[in-house]
Write an enzyme that holds these catalytic residues in place. Structure first.
Site, PDB file in Angstrom:
ATOM      1  N   GLU A  46       0.828  -1.203   0.000  1.00 37.91           N
ATOM      2  CA  GLU A  46       0.000   0.000   0.000  1.00 37.91           C
ATOM      3  C   GLU A  46       0.867   1.259   0.000  1.00 37.91           C
ATOM      4  O   GLU A  46       0.597   2.222  -0.732  1.00 37.91           O
ATOM      5  CB  GLU A  46      -0.916   0.017   1.227  1.00 37.91           C
ATOM      6  N   GLY A 260      15.547 -37.770   1.210  1.00 35.10           N
ATOM      7  CA  GLY A 260      15.126 -38.812   0.291  1.00 35.10           C
ATOM      8  C   GLY A 260      13.836 -39.512   0.641  1.00 35.10           C
ATOM      9  O   GLY A 260      12.981 -38.974   1.353  1.00 35.10           O
TER      10      GLY A 260
END
Length: 332
Positions: A46, A260
Site C-alpha cells: 500500500e 530422500g
C-alpha cells in the site's frame, strides 16, 4: 485485483516473514498505479503504491490483496497512510489472520469514513498466500514435499544412481520452489549419497537482479560431514511436529522437503504435507527393483491408501509437474 495479484507474484521470493502483497490504485482520472511489498523493513504494498501516486491518491480506489495493517512494526500502519492520503474506497482480497491485524485495519478504514469491500478474488488470494495464512493460523510453516520420478514411479536405480531423472526445465522449476521457500530439508542419507548444494543457482526471479532471493536455510535431518556442499547447514533431529513448531517460531513460512524416500515417507505418514509437487519424466525403469517415492511401510490394504486431489497439472519442458493436496484441505 487481478493486477494486484500479479504484482504480489513478482515479489514472492523477497518478503518473508512478511506476506507477499500487491496493491493497485485507480485514480479519479482512471490512472492505474501498482505497488508490491518490499523486503522486510521496507515499504508494504500500500505504501509503495501511495508513494508513486502522490497527490493523485486523493479520491482514488485502492485494491489490495490482504487487509492493510493497523499496527506499528518495522514500518508504520498502512491503514493510517491510506486515510492520510485521502483514498475514498478500499477493495480487499481477504482479511489478515495475524492477531496484530485480524480485522482492525478494516475497522480503522471504515471508522475514517472510507468505503471498504472485502472478499474480491478471495479464492485466488487464499491460494497465493497459503503459506503465510497457515503460519499465522497454526504457527507452523507450509510444507511442500518435492518428488521426482520416472513414469513408472522410480526415483533411483538399484545401484543408487538418480541424476538426472527429469530435464533441465523441471530442475529450474524445482529451484523456483527453493527460492520461494525459507528453508529446505533433506535427510542425512541424501547428503551422503548425492552431496547436493541445495541452493537456487538455476532460478532467476522476475524482479531486479539486485533483489535476488537468498538461498534458503538448509536443514539436514541427522548429521552432515563438515566438507559437505550443504554446509553451512542446521542439523536437526527428533519429532517432526516439534521441528515444524520450532521453524515456525523462527518465522519460516514455507519449508521445502526434498527427501530422500525415508524422509518423504515420514512426513507423508505423519500427515504433515500441505502440498505434494511431483515431477514425472517420460521414462521407465521397466522393472520392480528401482527405489520408489516413499520409504517405509505403506498401506496394507487398498481401502487404506491415502487419497488426495489434483490441484494442478502442467507440462514443464519434457516432464509433467503435478500438484496434489490432501483431501481434507479446505477448498479455498
Amino acid at each position: 485485483m487481478t493486477r494486484a495479484l500479479a504484482a504480489a507474484a513478482q515479489v514472492r521470493c523477497l518478503t518473508a516473514p512478511n506476506p507477499w502483497v500487491g496493491a493497485v490504485i485507480r485514480t479519479e482520472a482512471g490512472r492505474l498505479i501498482e505497488g508490491a511489498t518490499q523486503e522486510p523493513g521496507e515499504a508494504h504494498a500500500e505504501i509503495a503504491a501511495l508513494a508513486i501516486a502522490g497527490n493523485d491518491a486523493s479520491g482514488s480506489t485502492m485494491y489490495v490483496t490482504l487487509e492493510p495493517c493497523s499496527h506499528t512494526g518495522r514500518t508504520g500502519p498502512c491503514a493510517d497512510a491510506i486515510i492520510a492520503a485521502g483514498v475514498s474506497r478500499v477493495v480487499i482480497g481477504i482479511e489478515d489472520p495475524d492477531p496484530a491485524v485480524s480485522g482492525s485495519g478494516i475497522d480503522r478504514l471504515r471508522d475514517a469514513g472510507i468505503e471498504v469491500l472485502v472478499g474480491v478474488e478471495a479464492d485466488k488470494v487464499n491460494a497465493q498466500l497459503a503459506p503465510y495464512l497457515k503460519h499465522r493460523r497454526t504457527g507452523r510453516p507450509w510444507v511442500v514435499l518435492k518428488l521426482a520420478a520416472t513414469s513408472d514411479g522410480g526415483t533411483a536405480a538399484p545401484n543408487g544412481s538418480s541424476q538426472w531423472i527429469t530435464g533441465s526445465h523441471a530442475r529450474i522449476d524445482g529451484h523456483r520452489l527453493r527460492a520461494e521457500s525459507n528453508a529446505i530439508m533433506v535427510g542425512a542419507s541424501t547428503i551422503r549419497r548425492d552431496d547436493p548444494s541445495l541452493n537456487v543457482r538455476d532460478y532467476v526471479p522476475p524482479v531486479s537482479p539486485l533483489l535476488n532471493p537468498l538461498d534458503p536455510l538448509r536443514i539436514v535431518l541427522g548429521k552432515a560431514a563438515p566438507t559437505a556442499k550443504v554446509q553451512p547447514c542446521r542439523e536437526m533431529s527428533g519429532d517432526l511436529g516439534v521441528i515444524l513448531d520450532q521453524l515456525g517460531s523462527e518465522g519460516i513460512l514455507q519449508l521445502l522437503v526434498e527427501g530422500g524416500a525415508g524422509v518423504a515417507g515420514e512426513f507423508h505418514r505423519a500427515g504433515l504435507v500441505d502440498r505434494y509437487v511431483i515431477y514425472l519424466a517420460p521414462a521407465f525403469f521397466g522393472g520392480d527393483d528401482a527405489n520408489g517415492l516413499f520409504g517405509g511401510a505403506g498401506a496394507w490394504d487398498i481401502s487404506d491408501i491415502w487419497r488426495g486431489r489434483f490441484v494442478a497439472v502442467e507440462r514443464v519442458g519434457e516432464d509433467l509437474r503435478i500438484e496434489v493436496a490432501p483431501q481434507d484441505e479446505p477448498h479455498k
